[in-house]
Scaffold this active site. Structure first.
Site, PDB file in Angstrom:
ATOM      1  N   LYS A  81       0.830  -1.212   0.000  1.00 42.47           N
ATOM      2  CA  LYS A  81       0.000   0.000   0.000  1.00 42.47           C
ATOM      3  C   LYS A  81       0.860   1.256   0.000  1.00 42.47           C
ATOM      4  O   LYS A  81       0.649   2.169  -0.795  1.00 42.47           O
ATOM      5  CB  LYS A  81      -0.888  -0.016   1.254  1.00 42.47           C
ATOM      6  CG  LYS A  81      -1.507   1.331   1.587  1.00 42.47           C
ATOM      7  CD  LYS A  81      -2.417   1.254   2.786  1.00 42.47           C
ATOM      8  CE  LYS A  81      -1.778   1.532   4.118  1.00 42.47           C
ATOM      9  NZ  LYS A  81      -1.592   2.948   4.446  1.00 42.47           N
ATOM     10  N   ARG A 122      -0.167  13.969  14.036  1.00 40.87           N
ATOM     11  CA  ARG A 122       0.191  13.948  12.627  1.00 40.87           C
ATOM     12  C   ARG A 122      -0.017  15.245  11.837  1.00 40.87           C
ATOM     13  O   ARG A 122      -0.748  15.298  10.854  1.00 40.87           O
ATOM     14  CB  ARG A 122      -0.534  12.791  11.932  1.00 40.87           C
ATOM     15  CG  ARG A 122      -0.235  11.473  12.619  1.00 40.87           C
ATOM     16  CD  ARG A 122      -0.094  10.365  11.672  1.00 40.87           C
ATOM     17  NE  ARG A 122      -1.352   9.842  11.211  1.00 40.87           N
ATOM     18  CZ  ARG A 122      -1.454   8.916  10.277  1.00 40.87           C
ATOM     19  NH1 ARG A 122      -0.365   8.451   9.699  1.00 40.87           N
ATOM     20  NH2 ARG A 122      -2.615   8.456   9.912  1.00 40.87           N
TER      21      ARG A 122
END
Ligand code: EPU
Length: 428
Positions: free
Chosen positions: A22, A121
């Site tokens: 991925k 993040r």
């Protein structure tokens, strides 16, 4: 929202073919907008994150055809530097479209990237790197606008990243590909997916060296050419399935792995008495055969911590914690990369695991515990996969809600587990 119903207790047996990675495929799809013409990417996993990245490049004027696991991207009509906000907000990995956009257009306008809730993040490492290359960044109404001039495009530059961020490394690498000058990037992350992306770009005519180490040098080129490329196997999927096989006492041949990408993981598996063999096919690829006969043990070090590559991958931390619930002894797991990647642990406790949450970064597991089926919920992609593993070795039936998290990163996970003998049903 769809759910999985898993009846535990079946030994997994048979062959499992690993999907393409991925976290390599997503970046190649983004990078393909820099390649005029048709690029063919093989071994692309059919997962939600990939479909979202395709949506993003289509919102820029790209065209695509996705047949089986082969994706063709036609970037001849890419004409916009403003990707679709909706897709950007649903996928943290969408941030890697910025580097290619800066390379192509020298500008980009986009919403705050979203994704799994596994920590704060922000994207400051990316933005500060672009700033240090001469970009001007405006932020208002949760929107970023990046503009550059000739100073960004020309001359030799040294970019020092603030931390070894995977996507920031890739973004700066991609933003440098079409510059006229040399870009030296320091404090790079060294994950194999970054090296795979560099190999993809080099095949298309880029001049990147050092990818897979902490210093990358990009010699700018004027233009890239269409290519065909096969994505590397997903090392996280390999680790996940190996653990699933071991905790069910199964016998599984995982085909098409690259052992060099999994050195520390294999070391930890050995330390836990996970019974496996590696059969090399050629110099690079191998099959991994798991045939669990020995009792699983907590590692003697009693301690495992996640680190940037070549350290133990954070994306395998949740499956590893499940492994430790089935191993005799106590193990501390220290998550050093993300702030909230233990959300799934509360559900393991509901299933009977003995896990103490010492801090948002440290848990201590006491094994072996017999897990039992419960009604639980996926909290994020890797946590969701871990809960499926727990359900596979639990007594009785487990209902796992929110399967969409797992579909983000594992292709047809339920069907592929079923082929190994798992009792798992998807209920829409
Ligand atoms: N960080 C910042 N600011 C930044 C960048 C990173 O604070 O600008 C922090 C993050 O919050 C985190 C740490 O730095 O604490 C590491 O983040 P990194 O940037 O390396 O992660 P990423 O590039 O966002 C990629 C993978 C993740 C994987 C990590 C670590 C992609 C699309 N994602 O994320 O994959 O966990 O590297 O290996 O490549 C997953 O597949 O489940 C997944 C989350």
């Amino acid at each position: 929202m769809a759910k999985f119903i898993v009846t535990g207790g079946q030994k997994l047996e048979g062959d499992f073919v690993v999907a393409g990675a991925k976290n390599a495929a997503l970046k190649m799809i983004a990078a393909s907008i820099m390649i005029p013409g048709r690029t063919t990417i093989y071994n692309v996993p059919r997962i939600i994150d990939v479909l979202k990245m395709i949506e993003i490049i289509e919102s820029l004027g790209g065209k695509s055809q996705f047949v089986g696991n082969t994706l063709t991207v036609d970037a001849s009509e890419i004409n916009s530097s403003q990707p679709n906000n909706n897709a950007i907000q649903q996928l943290r990995g969408s941030v890697v479209i910025i580097g290619p956009l800066l390379s192509l257009f020298g500008k980009a306008e986009f919403a705050q990237p979203g994704g799994c809730l596994i920590g704060a993040r922000p994207i400051d490492t990316h933005l500060n790197a672009f700033k240090s290359m001469g970009a001007e960044i405006k932020y208002s109404g949760e929107h970023f606008q990046i503009a550059t001039d000739d100073d960004f495009k020309t001359g030799d530059k040294v970019v020092v990243l603030e931390e070894m961020s995977v996507t920031a490394t890739e973004n700066v690498m991609m933003a440098s590909v079409l510059r006229s000058g040399k870009t030296r990037i320091e404090i790079c992350a060294a994950e194999p997916e970054i090296a795979d992306l560099a190999e993809f770009l080099n095949k298309a005519g880029a001049k990147i060296s050092g990818a897979g180490t902490n210093t990358i040098v990009v010699d700018g080129v004027e233009k890239l050419q269409p290519i065909e490329y096969a994505v590397m196997p997903d090392r996280i999927e390999v680790g996940t399935i190996a653990i699933a096989a071991a905790i069910t006492g199964g016998k599984v041949r995982i085909k098409n792995i690259i052992p060099a990408h999994l050195q520390i993981v294999l070391n930890k598996f050995r330390a836990c008495h996970l019974d496996f063999e590696i059969e090399m096919i050629d110099e690079k690829f191998a099959d991994m055969i798991i045939n669990q006969k020995t009792k699983l043990q907590a590692p003697e070090t009693k301690w495992v911590d996640t680190r940037p590559y070549p350290g133990f991958p954070t994306d395998l931390q949740p499956p590893f914690v499940v492994l430790m619930t089935q191993a005799a002894g106590r193990t501390k797991v220290f998550e050093t990369i993300f702030e909230s990647r233990f959300d799934y642990v509360k559900w393991l406790s509901v299933m009977g695991a003995k896990i103490e949450i010492e801090s948002p970064h440290i848990v201590e597991i006491e094994g072996k515990t017999k897990l039992h089926g419960e009604m639980i919920e996926s909290t994020d992609l890797r946590g969701g996969a871990a809960l499926i593993l727990a359900a596979l070795c639990a007594d009785g039936e487990t209902v796992i809600n929110n399967t969409n998290y797992v579909d983000r990163g594992y292709e047809n996970f339920d069907e592929r587990l079923k082929k190994l003998g798992a009792k798992i049903e998807r209920v829409e």
